[in-house]
Scaffold this motif. Structure first.
Motif, PDB file in Angstrom:
ATOM      1  N   VAL A  58     -35.407  48.314 -33.044  1.00 10.72           N
ATOM      2  CA  VAL A  58     -34.305  47.353 -32.919  1.00 10.72           C
ATOM      3  C   VAL A  58     -33.092  47.774 -33.754  1.00 10.72           C
ATOM      4  CG1 VAL A  58     -35.874  45.458 -32.392  1.00 10.72           C
ATOM      5  CG2 VAL A  58     -35.185  45.865 -34.771  1.00 10.72           C
ATOM      6  N   GLU A  60     -29.591  49.126 -34.917  1.00  9.06           N
ATOM      7  CA  GLU A  60     -28.285  49.020 -34.267  1.00  9.06           C
ATOM      8  C   GLU A  60     -27.313  50.033 -34.859  1.00  9.06           C
ATOM      9  OE1 GLU A  60     -28.593  44.189 -33.462  1.00  9.06           O
ATOM     10  OE2 GLU A  60     -27.018  44.982 -34.770  1.00  9.06           O
ATOM     11  N   ALA A  61     -26.354  50.455 -34.059  1.00  8.70           N
ATOM     12  CA  ALA A  61     -25.236  51.241 -34.577  1.00  8.70           C
ATOM     13  C   ALA A  61     -24.333  50.307 -35.368  1.00  8.70           C
ATOM     14  CB  ALA A  61     -24.462  51.883 -33.433  1.00  8.70           C
ATOM     15  N   ARG A  64     -21.867  47.111 -33.980  1.00  9.54           N
ATOM     16  CA  ARG A  64     -22.187  46.440 -32.723  1.00  9.54           C
ATOM     17  C   ARG A  64     -23.692  46.246 -32.605  1.00  9.54           C
ATOM     18  NH1 ARG A  64     -21.074  51.776 -31.392  1.00  9.54           N
ATOM     19  NH2 ARG A  64     -22.668  52.864 -30.156  1.00  9.54           N
ATOM     20  N   GLY A  65     -24.073  45.196 -31.894  1.00  8.63           N
ATOM     21  CA  GLY A  65     -25.491  44.918 -31.697  1.00  8.63           C
ATOM     22  C   GLY A  65     -25.788  43.440 -31.818  1.00  8.63           C
ATOM     23  N   LEU A  66     -26.932  43.049 -31.313  1.00  8.95           N
ATOM     24  CA  LEU A  66     -27.342  41.651 -31.263  1.00  8.95           C
ATOM     25  C   LEU A  66     -27.333  41.000 -32.644  1.00  8.95           C
ATOM     26  CD1 LEU A  66     -28.666  39.243 -29.709  1.00  8.95           C
ATOM     27  CD2 LEU A  66     -30.882  40.300 -30.228  1.00  8.95           C
ATOM     28  N   GLN A  68     -25.878  41.993 -35.539  1.00  9.35           N
ATOM     29  CA  GLN A  68     -24.553  41.944 -36.156  1.00  9.35           C
ATOM     30  C   GLN A  68     -23.653  40.923 -35.462  1.00  9.35           C
ATOM     31  OE1 GLN A  68     -23.177  46.167 -37.391  1.00  9.35           O
ATOM     32  NE2 GLN A  68     -24.837  46.488 -35.907  1.00  9.35           N
ATOM     33  N   ASP A  69     -23.725  40.834 -34.149  1.00  8.84           N
ATOM     34  CA  ASP A  69     -22.939  39.831 -33.423  1.00  8.84           C
ATOM     35  C   ASP A  69     -23.359  38.423 -33.836  1.00  8.84           C
ATOM     36  OD1 ASP A  69     -21.656  41.886 -32.103  1.00  8.84           O
ATOM     37  OD2 ASP A  69     -22.743  41.621 -30.208  1.00  8.84           O
ATOM     38  N   VAL A  87     -30.034  44.418 -42.287  1.00  7.73           N
ATOM     39  CA  VAL A  87     -30.050  44.759 -40.861  1.00  7.73           C
ATOM     40  C   VAL A  87     -30.459  46.223 -40.748  1.00  7.73           C
ATOM     41  CG1 VAL A  87     -28.649  44.953 -38.761  1.00  7.73           C
ATOM     42  CG2 VAL A  87     -28.175  43.113 -40.417  1.00  7.73           C
ATOM     43  N   LEU A  89     -29.904  49.566 -39.550  1.00  3.90           N
ATOM     44  CA  LEU A  89     -28.818  50.320 -38.921  1.00  3.90           C
ATOM     45  C   LEU A  89     -29.246  51.762 -38.703  1.00  3.90           C
ATOM     46  CD1 LEU A  89     -25.613  49.034 -40.761  1.00  3.90           C
ATOM     47  CD2 LEU A  89     -26.621  48.230 -38.610  1.00  3.90           C
TER      48      LEU A  89
END
Length: 267
Positions: A58, A60-61, A64-66, A68-69, A87, A89
């Protein structure tokens, strides 16, 4: 520093990211309803997997990503500063991630990123943890100027390394997302938090995982807020919940005035 209300959010996160985000949303809403200007989520708030490698799936870059959003939207919706626990990353290669704590301002803008520097390793024969197997260490401390004062961010095992806090200079509030094990937390969690607050003459807002997770891992919980004199202002022992307290600028100023230890440093 300006007086504010801060909240340490405690969770018992699961392997299901969507479930964890729903739980976090409810707790953030409660914090905002209680007047929080600053809320801090625990380490691994979005996923505590069955295996340490689960977080790789899971990752994220950055930007952006679920997850972080979600954090950006929550900060903006409730108009509070939000320290997003940690998170996963993406890091170079596919075998490790950065365990990153992202700070969002009250409009939902990410204004700071701290990648956990000190990686937990522990083996007492019955429990074994080796974060370095799946996490790539960061190397840069984070301190931000905010509308309510200077805010530093550290994560969990960092708590055992006082030099990290010293090198950051004069900080008003340290946010510390964590997932201390029950074994180490029972012995060391409170005394280390109070020591960091006392020696740095600052508030500490420490948010923890607190319960038995689906993997069988037990985390200590006891999310708390500590003042610059080392007194515990708020505590949530076990299970999901909140520890909230007013952080008074007058208390910080008084401690630094009557015992100016920071000004007395020689090394």
């Amino acid at each position: 520093m300006k007086t504010l209300t801060a909240t340490a959010i405690q969770m018992v996160s699961t392997p299901d990211v969507a479930d964890n985000l729903r739980t976090a949303a409810g707790l953030i809403e409660r914090a905002a309803g209680a007047g929080a200007t600053l809320a801090v989520l625990p380490e691994y708030f979005a996923i505590m997997g069955q295996r340490d490698t689960d977080k790789l799936a899971v990752a994220e870059a950055f930007g952006r990503g679920l997850i972080q959003d979600f954090l950006a939207a929550q900060a903006d919706r409730h108009g509070l500063w939000l320290v997003g626990g940690t998170v996963p990353l993406a890091a170079p290669g596919a075998t490790r991630v950065r365990n990153a704590s992202l700070v969002f301002d009250s409009t939902g803008i990410c204004v700071g990123r701290y990648d956990k520097i000190h990686l937990f390793g522990f083996d007492n024969g019955s429990e074994h943890y080796a974060e370095a197997d799946t996490i790539e260490a960061g190397n840069t401390p984070l301190v931000l100027d905010t509308p309510f004062g200077r805010l530093g961010v550290a994560v969990c095992y960092d708590l055992r390394f006082p030099e990290l806090f010293r090198t950051a200079g004069e900080v008003d509030i340290w946010a510390l997302p964590a997932a201390f094990t029950a074994t180490t937390g029972r012995a060391h969690w409170e005394v280390l938090l109070r020591a960091r607050a006392i020696e740095n003459q600052c508030f500490v807002v420490a948010s923890a995982q607190g319960g038995v997770h689906q993997s069988g891992r037990e985390t200590w919980g006891h999310s708390m807020i500590v003042d610059p004199w080392g007194q515990v202002l708020a505590l949530h022992e076990a299970g999901p919940g909140l520890a909230s307290a007013e952080l008074k600028a007058s208390q910080l100023e008084r401690v630094r005035k009557v015992l100016p230890a920071l000004a007395h440093r020689r090394l």
